[in-house]
Design a protein around this motif. Structure first.
Motif, PDB file in Angstrom:
ATOM      1  N   GLU A  47       0.816  -1.249   0.166  1.00  0.00           N
ATOM      2  CA  GLU A  47       0.082  -0.059  -0.170  1.00  0.00           C
ATOM      3  C   GLU A  47       0.943   1.138   0.137  1.00  0.00           C
ATOM      4  O   GLU A  47       0.493   2.351  -0.636  1.00  0.00           O
ATOM      5  CB  GLU A  47      -0.941  -0.228   1.125  1.00  0.00           C
ATOM      6  N   LEU A  48       1.899   1.164   0.755  1.00  0.00           N
ATOM      7  CA  LEU A  48       2.803   2.153   0.680  1.00  0.00           C
ATOM      8  C   LEU A  48       3.230   2.953  -0.809  1.00  0.00           C
ATOM      9  O   LEU A  48       3.616   3.765  -1.004  1.00  0.00           O
ATOM     10  CB  LEU A  48       3.874   2.011   1.790  1.00  0.00           C
ATOM     11  N   LYS A  49       3.778   1.584  -1.396  1.00  0.00           N
ATOM     12  CA  LYS A  49       4.360   1.814  -2.652  1.00  0.00           C
ATOM     13  C   LYS A  49       3.344   2.553  -3.684  1.00  0.00           C
ATOM     14  O   LYS A  49       3.680   3.182  -4.358  1.00  0.00           O
ATOM     15  CB  LYS A  49       4.762   0.589  -3.194  1.00  0.00           C
ATOM     16  N   GLU A  50       2.152   1.980  -3.321  1.00  0.00           N
ATOM     17  CA  GLU A  50       0.965   2.372  -4.105  1.00  0.00           C
ATOM     18  C   GLU A  50       0.925   3.859  -3.962  1.00  0.00           C
ATOM     19  O   GLU A  50       0.457   4.751  -4.817  1.00  0.00           O
ATOM     20  CB  GLU A  50      -0.252   1.562  -4.302  1.00  0.00           C
ATOM     21  N   GLY A  51       0.668   4.495  -2.726  1.00  0.00           N
ATOM     22  CA  GLY A  51       0.436   5.621  -2.208  1.00  0.00           C
ATOM     23  C   GLY A  51       1.539   6.470  -2.719  1.00  0.00           C
ATOM     24  O   GLY A  51       1.288   7.724  -3.081  1.00  0.00           O
ATOM     25  N   ILE A  52       2.566   6.250  -2.659  1.00  0.00           N
ATOM     26  CA  ILE A  52       3.848   6.980  -3.082  1.00  0.00           C
ATOM     27  C   ILE A  52       3.594   7.449  -4.678  1.00  0.00           C
ATOM     28  O   ILE A  52       4.139   8.321  -4.972  1.00  0.00           O
ATOM     29  CB  ILE A  52       5.158   6.359  -2.532  1.00  0.00           C
ATOM     30  N   GLU A  53       3.428   6.365  -5.462  1.00  0.00           N
ATOM     31  CA  GLU A  53       3.355   6.519  -6.789  1.00  0.00           C
ATOM     32  C   GLU A  53       2.214   7.164  -7.096  1.00  0.00           C
ATOM     33  O   GLU A  53       2.371   8.101  -8.100  1.00  0.00           O
ATOM     34  CB  GLU A  53       3.193   4.951  -7.321  1.00  0.00           C
ATOM     35  N   PHE A  54       1.265   7.207  -6.530  1.00  0.00           N
ATOM     36  CA  PHE A  54      -0.117   8.025  -6.535  1.00  0.00           C
ATOM     37  C   PHE A  54       0.259   9.377  -6.305  1.00  0.00           C
ATOM     38  O   PHE A  54      -0.156  10.270  -7.098  1.00  0.00           O
ATOM     39  CB  PHE A  54      -1.096   7.502  -5.663  1.00  0.00           C
ATOM     40  N   ALA A  55       0.930   9.661  -5.162  1.00  0.00           N
ATOM     41  CA  ALA A  55       1.334  11.077  -4.896  1.00  0.00           C
ATOM     42  C   ALA A  55       2.275  11.635  -5.701  1.00  0.00           C
ATOM     43  O   ALA A  55       2.152  12.760  -6.382  1.00  0.00           O
ATOM     44  CB  ALA A  55       1.746  11.162  -3.305  1.00  0.00           C
ATOM     45  N   HIS A  56       3.404  10.889  -6.175  1.00  0.00           N
ATOM     46  CA  HIS A  56       4.433  11.465  -7.043  1.00  0.00           C
ATOM     47  C   HIS A  56       3.897  11.813  -8.424  1.00  0.00           C
ATOM     48  O   HIS A  56       4.283  12.568  -9.027  1.00  0.00           O
ATOM     49  CB  HIS A  56       5.603  10.459  -6.957  1.00  0.00           C
ATOM     50  N   SER A  57       2.918  10.814  -8.873  1.00  0.00           N
ATOM     51  CA  SER A  57       2.583  11.290 -10.227  1.00  0.00           C
ATOM     52  C   SER A  57       1.877  12.349 -10.276  1.00  0.00           C
ATOM     53  O   SER A  57       1.509  12.903 -11.439  1.00  0.00           O
ATOM     54  CB  SER A  57       1.578   9.628 -10.566  1.00  0.00           C
ATOM     55  N   ARG A  58       1.258  12.906  -9.245  1.00  0.00           N
ATOM     56  CA  ARG A  58       0.672  14.150  -9.194  1.00  0.00           C
ATOM     57  C   ARG A  58       1.460  15.378  -8.516  1.00  0.00           C
ATOM     58  O   ARG A  58       0.967  16.395  -8.229  1.00  0.00           O
ATOM     59  CB  ARG A  58      -0.685  13.933  -8.268  1.00  0.00           C
ATOM     60  N   GLY A  59       2.756  15.236  -8.415  1.00  0.00           N
ATOM     61  CA  GLY A  59       3.782  16.193  -8.122  1.00  0.00           C
ATOM     62  C   GLY A  59       3.327  16.308  -6.544  1.00  0.00           C
ATOM     63  O   GLY A  59       3.898  17.234  -5.848  1.00  0.00           O
ATOM     64  N   LYS A  60       3.120  15.433  -5.608  1.00  0.00           N
ATOM     65  CA  LYS A  60       2.825  15.536  -4.389  1.00  0.00           C
ATOM     66  C   LYS A  60       3.869  14.963  -3.622  1.00  0.00           C
ATOM     67  O   LYS A  60       4.463  13.697  -4.074  1.00  0.00           O
ATOM     68  CB  LYS A  60       1.273  14.956  -3.735  1.00  0.00           C
ATOM     69  N   LYS A  61       3.920  15.107  -2.199  1.00  0.00           N
ATOM     70  CA  LYS A  61       4.898  14.369  -1.426  1.00  0.00           C
ATOM     71  C   LYS A  61       4.083  13.583  -0.367  1.00  0.00           C
ATOM     72  O   LYS A  61       3.250  13.505   0.129  1.00  0.00           O
ATOM     73  CB  LYS A  61       5.844  15.526  -0.779  1.00  0.00           C
ATOM     74  N   VAL A  62       5.056  12.322   0.104  1.00  0.00           N
ATOM     75  CA  VAL A  62       4.937  11.380   1.164  1.00  0.00           C
ATOM     76  C   VAL A  62       5.920  11.408   2.341  1.00  0.00           C
ATOM     77  O   VAL A  62       6.862  11.101   2.029  1.00  0.00           O
ATOM     78  CB  VAL A  62       4.409  10.109   0.767  1.00  0.00           C
ATOM     79  N   TYR A  63       5.515  11.689   3.576  1.00  0.00           N
ATOM     80  CA  TYR A  63       6.166  11.612   4.773  1.00  0.00           C
ATOM     81  C   TYR A  63       5.875  10.393   5.682  1.00  0.00           C
ATOM     82  O   TYR A  63       4.630  10.371   5.762  1.00  0.00           O
ATOM     83  CB  TYR A  63       6.139  12.895   5.572  1.00  0.00           C
ATOM     84  N   VAL A  64       6.850   9.841   6.017  1.00  0.00           N
ATOM     85  CA  VAL A  64       6.356   8.541   6.822  1.00  0.00           C
ATOM     86  C   VAL A  64       7.115   8.713   8.109  1.00  0.00           C
ATOM     87  O   VAL A  64       8.026   9.214   8.474  1.00  0.00           O
ATOM     88  CB  VAL A  64       7.002   7.062   6.315  1.00  0.00           C
ATOM     89  N   THR A  65       5.987   8.492   9.093  1.00  0.00           N
ATOM     90  CA  THR A  65       6.367   8.633  10.771  1.00  0.00           C
ATOM     91  C   THR A  65       7.025   7.457  11.164  1.00  0.00           C
ATOM     92  O   THR A  65       6.754   6.590  11.076  1.00  0.00           O
ATOM     93  CB  THR A  65       5.114   8.719  11.348  1.00  0.00           C
TER      94      THR A  65
END
Length: 408
Positions: A47-65
């Motif tokens: 899920e993390l891999k999918e979420g990162i790809e979804f965000a990055h494809s739209r120019g957005k960022k993902v931070y992990v706690t």
């Protein structure tokens, strides 16, 4: 002026996608271990891999706690986990413990590090110390005033970013570093297992009562002594921008997708409106209306302006005036039918409100309900069932349908 980032919580993959679709610049989330929301859905590696790809494809960022205060046994496999996050291409990790920071610097020196609010950073010299240890961004303690934040900003190098909470639940303990949960229930708040005992009802007894400072309600029901209001800074966008904060953080990884959509939308529109015309900026009540509809406690402005009206003594329940009833999964222009995923029961002829990423909310009427097999139905009783409904206004995929909650 640098335009601040809108940073949204993502308790699971659906919330991540919702937050980004409704205007977040970045999301923060918990991976498979070492985060302070052990009871959130959190993300599997897939899920993390999918979420990162979804965000990055739209120019957005993902931070992990990775923001627990680890015990010795929690350190097992830490270096592998951090390297795994780096290889997944996360944009940063959010950390509170020096040992985890040191490990990250050793195994993934190019991985961006943000200092968690759990580290209780309340002065510029401490922020400078962490920055010199390789920390790119300081997530400031919630206890700071707007003037203190301005001073911190003025005394730090420009490449040291500042992030601050602007909306959501407040903790009665110092930036979340709490021992009450562990003491009362055995669940360690500093390792992601908080039982929220600050929301319990208490009766306070003291022998002679010299200098009583809290307005305790003296009856047989007790009082909610530690039950903080929720922070809401939507009416103070100009002051927040002027303070030099680089990222406006929204609390709520345990909250719903509806919460993520509604709160992100309001702050996105308010911030964009301010930057379009700073001198002519005016606050719009529709932004607050969205925030009042989603589940929340009474609002106040936290520590930004020294607001002392910060405790709810009567109860610990949420104000919940609206519920999400569906998410649009498609729209058939030829028939004027919406394809909807059910989230709460609706009936033939119900009028619901449409929450969309851009533009004002509007109402539609749901008629001629049919299930996936085309059978006529009068209601939608099955959780997450897909159904079709004739609507009087066009809708688009991912629009949310909300409805005033029934009064009991």
């Amino acid at each position: 002026m640098n335009k601040p980032e809108i940073l949204a919580p993502a308790g699971n993959l659906e919330k991540l996608k919702t937050a980004i679709l409704f205007g977040a610049d970045a999301v923060y989330l918990g991976g498979s271990k070492l985060n302070l929301r052990a009871f959130a859905d959190n993300f599997s590696d897939e899920e993390l891999k999918e979420g990162i790809e979804f965000a990055h494809s739209r120019g957005k960022k993902v931070y992990v706690t990775v923001n627990v205060f680890p015990r010795n046994e929690d350190l097992d496999g830490l270096d592998y986990y951090i390297l795994q996050l780096y290889n997944l291409n996360v944009d940063a990790i959010i950390v509170s413990d020096p040992g985890i920071i040191m490990t990250a610097r050793e195994v993934a020196p190019d991985l961006e590090i943000h200092l968690s609010t759990q580290a209780n950073n309340v002065n510029w010299k401490s922020a400078l110390f962490w920055h010199k240890q390789g920390v790119k961004r300081i997530v400031l303690a919630r206890e700071l005033s707007i003037e203190e934040i301005k001073e911190i900003r003025a005394k730090l190098p420009s490449d040291c970013e500042l992030e601050a909470f602007v909306h959501g639940s407040m903790c009665m303990s110092y930036s979340g570093r709490c021992v009450i949960s562990n003491y009362m229930t055995g669940r360690d708040a500093n390792r992601g297992q908080c039982a929220q005992p600050c929301r319990y009802k208490y009766s306070v007894v003291e022998e002679k009562r010299p200098g009583q400072y809290f307005p305790i309600v003296e009856d047989d029901r007790g009082t909610y002594l530690f039950n903080s209001k929720d922070m809401c800074m939507i009416e103070h966008i100009p002051e927040l921008v002027d303070s030099g904060i680089d990222s406006f953080k929204i609390e709520g990884r345990m909250k719903s997708s509806y919460y993520a959509a509604s709160v992100v939308k309001s702050y996105r529109e308010a911030l964009d409106s301010y930057f379009e015309n700073p001198k002519g900026y005016s606050f719009k009540e529709e932004w607050m209306d969205n925030l009042l509809k989603t589940s929340h406690r009474e609002y106040y402005t936290g520590f930004y302006f020294g607001d002392k009206n910060n405790i709810i003594y009567e109860n610990s329940s949420y104000i919940r005036d609206y519920d999400i009833v569906g998410i649009v999964r498609g729209y058939d222009k030829s028939s004027g039918e919406a394809i909807i995923e059910q989230r709460n029961k609706i009936f033939e002829g119900d009028i619901v409100e449409v929450l969309r990423p851009i533009g004002k909310n509007y109402n539609i009427k749901l008629e001629n309900l049919r299930d996936e097999d085309g059978n006529k139905i009068n209601a939608t009783p099955v959780a997450q069932m897909i159904y079709r409904a004739k609507v009087n206004e066009e809708v688009e995929e991912n629009y949310m349908l909300i409805k005033a909650a029934s009064k009991k």
